[in-house]
Design an enzyme around this catalytic site. Structure first.
Site, mmCIF file in Angstrom:
data_model
loop_
_atom_site.group_PDB
_atom_site.id
_atom_site.type_symbol
_atom_site.label_atom_id
_atom_site.label_comp_id
_atom_site.label_asym_id
_atom_site.label_seq_id
_atom_site.Cartn_x
_atom_site.Cartn_y
_atom_site.Cartn_z
ATOM 1 N N CYS A 1 45.171 40.325 30.236
ATOM 2 C CA CYS A 1 45.073 41.688 29.704
ATOM 3 C C CYS A 1 46.314 42.520 29.988
ATOM 4 O O CYS A 1 46.437 43.636 29.483
ATOM 5 C CB CYS A 1 43.830 42.382 30.240
ATOM 6 S SG CYS A 1 42.305 41.651 29.607
ATOM 7 N N GLU B 1 34.468 44.871 23.489
ATOM 8 C CA GLU B 1 35.770 44.327 23.096
ATOM 9 C C GLU B 1 35.613 42.987 22.391
ATOM 10 O O GLU B 1 36.435 42.623 21.561
ATOM 11 C CB GLU B 1 36.658 44.131 24.319
ATOM 12 C CG GLU B 1 37.074 45.411 24.976
ATOM 13 C CD GLU B 1 37.970 45.171 26.180
ATOM 14 O OE1 GLU B 1 38.725 46.086 26.519
ATOM 15 O OE2 GLU B 1 37.924 44.080 26.781
ATOM 16 N N HIS C 1 43.403 50.783 14.131
ATOM 17 C CA HIS C 1 44.742 50.232 13.899
ATOM 18 C C HIS C 1 45.821 51.036 14.624
ATOM 19 O O HIS C 1 46.907 51.280 14.098
ATOM 20 C CB HIS C 1 45.034 50.106 12.401
ATOM 21 C CG HIS C 1 44.266 48.990 11.785
ATOM 22 N ND1 HIS C 1 42.960 49.135 11.373
ATOM 23 C CD2 HIS C 1 44.594 47.701 11.546
ATOM 24 C CE1 HIS C 1 42.531 47.976 10.889
ATOM 25 N NE2 HIS C 1 43.496 47.084 10.989
#
EC number: 4.-.-.-
Length: 117
Positions: A25, A107, A69
């Protein structure tokens, strides 16, 4: 207690720069996020709702305009973890809809975080 939930989707990148460099991550990566807002009430309103789902559209607009986005690190002033995102969306919703009782951010299909005070 009556509860309703509505789900919203967006795609975005993030990076947890405070993690060790070998942590996956810590690298720039993206997710197809799912945000679920929950509203709760002891009684229904005159129309028979906790809140009409239609009135939750501002959250969709906010997510589309601010997160979809985008690079989440550029949006939040805290680390872009699912936990911090859940708290962010909860705070945003609670101001608009006092019945907000929890927000969940996923997620991946197998991971999610929830903020519920």
């Amino acid at each position: 207690m009556f509860r309703i939930r509505k789900e919203f989707h967006f795609s975005a990148s993030h990076q947890l720069v405070h993690l060790p460099a070998d942590h996956q991550c810590a690298r720039l990566h993206g997710h197809n996020y799912i945000v679920v807002v929950e509203l709760a009430a002891d009684a229904l309103n005159a129309d028979g709702f906790v809140r009409d789902y239609h009135y939750l559209k501002p959250l969709k607009d906010y997510i589309d305009d601010t997160f979809d986005h985008r690079h989440v690190n550029d949006v939040l002033d805290v680390p872009s973890t699912a936990e911090n995102m859940a708290r962010h969306f909860y705070d945003w919703c609670k101001v608009r809809w006092p019945e907000t009782s929890a927000v969940q951010v996923s997620e991946t299909p197998k991971t999610w975080a929830e903020y519920r005070p």
